[in-house]
Design a protein around this motif. Structure first.
Motif, PDB file in Angstrom:
ATOM      1  N   ASP A  51       0.823  -1.209   0.000  1.00 57.98           N
ATOM      2  CA  ASP A  51       0.000   0.000   0.000  1.00 57.98           C
ATOM      3  C   ASP A  51       0.858   1.260   0.000  1.00 57.98           C
ATOM      4  O   ASP A  51       1.972   1.264   0.532  1.00 57.98           O
ATOM      5  N   SER A  52       0.318   2.309  -0.573  1.00 59.97           N
ATOM      6  CA  SER A  52       1.016   3.597  -0.613  1.00 59.97           C
ATOM      7  C   SER A  52       0.006   4.673  -0.958  1.00 59.97           C
ATOM      8  O   SER A  52      -0.903   4.446  -1.764  1.00 59.97           O
ATOM      9  N   THR A  55       3.800   8.004  -2.143  1.00 63.05           N
ATOM     10  CA  THR A  55       4.806   7.633  -3.149  1.00 63.05           C
ATOM     11  C   THR A  55       4.145   7.329  -4.495  1.00 63.05           C
ATOM     12  O   THR A  55       4.575   7.818  -5.538  1.00 63.05           O
ATOM     13  N   ARG A 104       7.362  -0.833  -5.632  1.00 58.92           N
ATOM     14  CA  ARG A 104       7.276  -0.979  -4.171  1.00 58.92           C
ATOM     15  C   ARG A 104       6.943  -2.428  -3.887  1.00 58.92           C
ATOM     16  O   ARG A 104       5.998  -2.995  -4.460  1.00 58.92           O
ATOM     17  N   HIS A 134      14.355   3.290   0.813  1.00 59.35           N
ATOM     18  CA  HIS A 134      13.320   4.105   0.183  1.00 59.35           C
ATOM     19  C   HIS A 134      14.031   5.374  -0.312  1.00 59.35           C
ATOM     20  O   HIS A 134      13.886   6.455   0.260  1.00 59.35           O
ATOM     21  N   GLN A 137      12.350   8.833  -0.899  1.00 56.66           N
ATOM     22  CA  GLN A 137      11.949   9.494   0.345  1.00 56.66           C
ATOM     23  C   GLN A 137      13.148  10.250   0.926  1.00 56.66           C
ATOM     24  O   GLN A 137      13.027  11.390   1.379  1.00 56.66           O
ATOM     25  N   PRO A 265       7.830  11.076   7.492  1.00 55.89           N
ATOM     26  CA  PRO A 265       7.610  10.621   6.112  1.00 55.89           C
ATOM     27  C   PRO A 265       6.147  10.292   5.815  1.00 55.89           C
ATOM     28  O   PRO A 265       5.756  10.219   4.642  1.00 55.89           O
ATOM     29  N   GLY A 266       5.346  10.090   6.883  1.00 56.00           N
ATOM     30  CA  GLY A 266       3.974   9.673   6.695  1.00 56.00           C
ATOM     31  C   GLY A 266       3.908   8.197   6.293  1.00 56.00           C
ATOM     32  O   GLY A 266       4.894   7.662   5.789  1.00 56.00           O
ATOM     33  N   PRO A 267       2.773   7.550   6.489  1.00 52.95           N
ATOM     34  CA  PRO A 267       1.614   8.076   7.214  1.00 52.95           C
ATOM     35  C   PRO A 267       1.901   8.149   8.711  1.00 52.95           C
ATOM     36  O   PRO A 267       2.682   7.359   9.221  1.00 52.95           O
TER      37      PRO A 267
HETATM   38  N1   CP Z   1       6.310   8.013   2.934  1.00 52.63           N
HETATM   39  C1   CP Z   1       5.720   7.034   2.223  1.00 52.63           C
HETATM   40  O1   CP Z   1       6.372   6.200   1.603  1.00 52.63           O
HETATM   41  O2   CP Z   1       4.356   7.107   2.237  1.00 52.63           O
HETATM   42  P1   CP Z   1       3.400   6.093   1.450  1.00 52.63           P
HETATM   43  O3   CP Z   1       3.557   4.736   2.097  1.00 52.63           O
HETATM   44  O4   CP Z   1       2.016   6.661   1.612  1.00 52.63           O
HETATM   45  O5   CP Z   1       3.849   6.055   0.031  1.00 52.63           O
END
Ligand code: CP
Length: 312
Positions: A51-52, A55, A104, A134, A137, A265-267
């Protein structure tokens, strides 16, 4: 640059070229028509087995702003449920014209495997592989730090960056330590002993278990998400205890120098590693990181596809 697999592969000059290119491309975002014809006729495939939000969508926005066509694959709802492999999925996307595959994957090393297997001729960009790396990022984090603490140019020489939390499961921490130190920053990792990876001594950084000790001379604090989905054991007594010792709240933020900034970096797990007050406060650059992610990924796509053109 045929592939981007690891932040550790970038030397100082390559990293600065990417950041400078991103800086130039960022001006597209301020235009009424947010498009350049640079990658017209090229196809970028987003291949996401995990999931993302940030990115995947920012690679999509970046490719579209450079006029590339975009194919997006997410494992959920795909033929992966019927047993199709990474190799066959990548071959399928390449057969549809993809020159770049943004991957990913939950397995550490998946991007390298795809790039070096000889299965496909397309370039591979690592958009997060397991707990390994990553790199884009790290580039957007470096870009954001440079923008706010270095006037948007040059390197990060002497900058003190504290990275806090679930280092063990964090591909962001690995990539950030590699890239930020290449650019001259001094990095300190803060985590409970259970969330510090074995072999961290070989990373080019300091490690402490005491968050409060690291605050007073930090220029930037990067809070990491507690990755419960990767935890198969109890790494700390309770969420409350974790927040008390390793969470960033207003009391801790008040111990930072006035100029210090806060990244994530989230989430985010609001209320766990960071309080809503700090996440939405004047030091937080979390939304800036997301915006900068588009410019940085435009720069990466541009560099990767330019090298392919040069080779041709
Ligand atoms: N920072 C980051 O990789 O967020 P996502 O998982 O939402 O892509």
């Amino acid at each position: 640059m045929k592939h981007l697999l690891s932040a550790a592969d970038l030397d100082r000059e390559e990293a600065l070229t990417l950041l400078d290119t991103a800086e130039e491309l960022a001006s597209v975002t301020d235009r009424a028509v947010k498009k350049l014809p640079t990658l017209r006729g090229r196809t970028v495939a987003n291949l996401f087995f995990e999931d993302s939000t940030r990115t995947r969508l920012s690679f999509e926005a970046a490719a579209k702003r450079l006029s590339a066509d975009v194919i997006t694959f997410t494992a959920k709802g795909s033929s992966v449920s019927k047993g199709e492999t990474l190799k066959d999925t990548a071959l399928t996307l390449e057969a549809m014209g993809a020159q770049v595959i943004v991957l990913r994957h939950h397995a550490s090393g998946a991007a390298q495997r795809l790039a070096e297997s000889g299965w496909i001729g397309a370039s591979v960009i690592n958009a997060g592989d397991g707990t390994h790396e990553h790199p884009t990022q790290a580039l957007l984090d470096a870009y954001t730090l440079r923008q706010h603490l270095r006037g948007g140019s040059g390197d990060l020489q002497g900058l003190r960056v504290v990275i806090v939390g679930d280092i063990l499961h964090s591909r962001v921490a690995r990539s950030d330590v590699a890239l930020l130190t290449t650019l001259g920053a001094r990095v300190t990792l803060v985590a409970p002993p259970t969330l510090v990876p074995v072999g961290v001594e070989s990373w080019n950084c300091d490690v402490t278990f005491d968050f409060d000790d690291a605050l007073s001379d930090a220029d930037a604090v990067m809070m990491l998400r507690v990755q419960s989905e990767r935890m198969n054991a109890a790494y700390f007594p309770s969420a409350h205890e974790y927040s008390r010792r390793y969470g960033l709240d207003s009391m801790r933020a008040a111990q930072l120098p006035d100029h210090a900034v806060v990244l994530h970096p989230g989430p985010m797990n609001r209320g766990m590693e960071i309080t809503a007050e700090v996440a939405d406060g004047h030091r937080a650059l979390i939304v800036d990181q997301v915006a900068n992610g588009v410019s940085v990924r435009m720069a990466v796509l541009y560099q990767v596809l330019s090298s392919e053109e040069g080779a041709a």
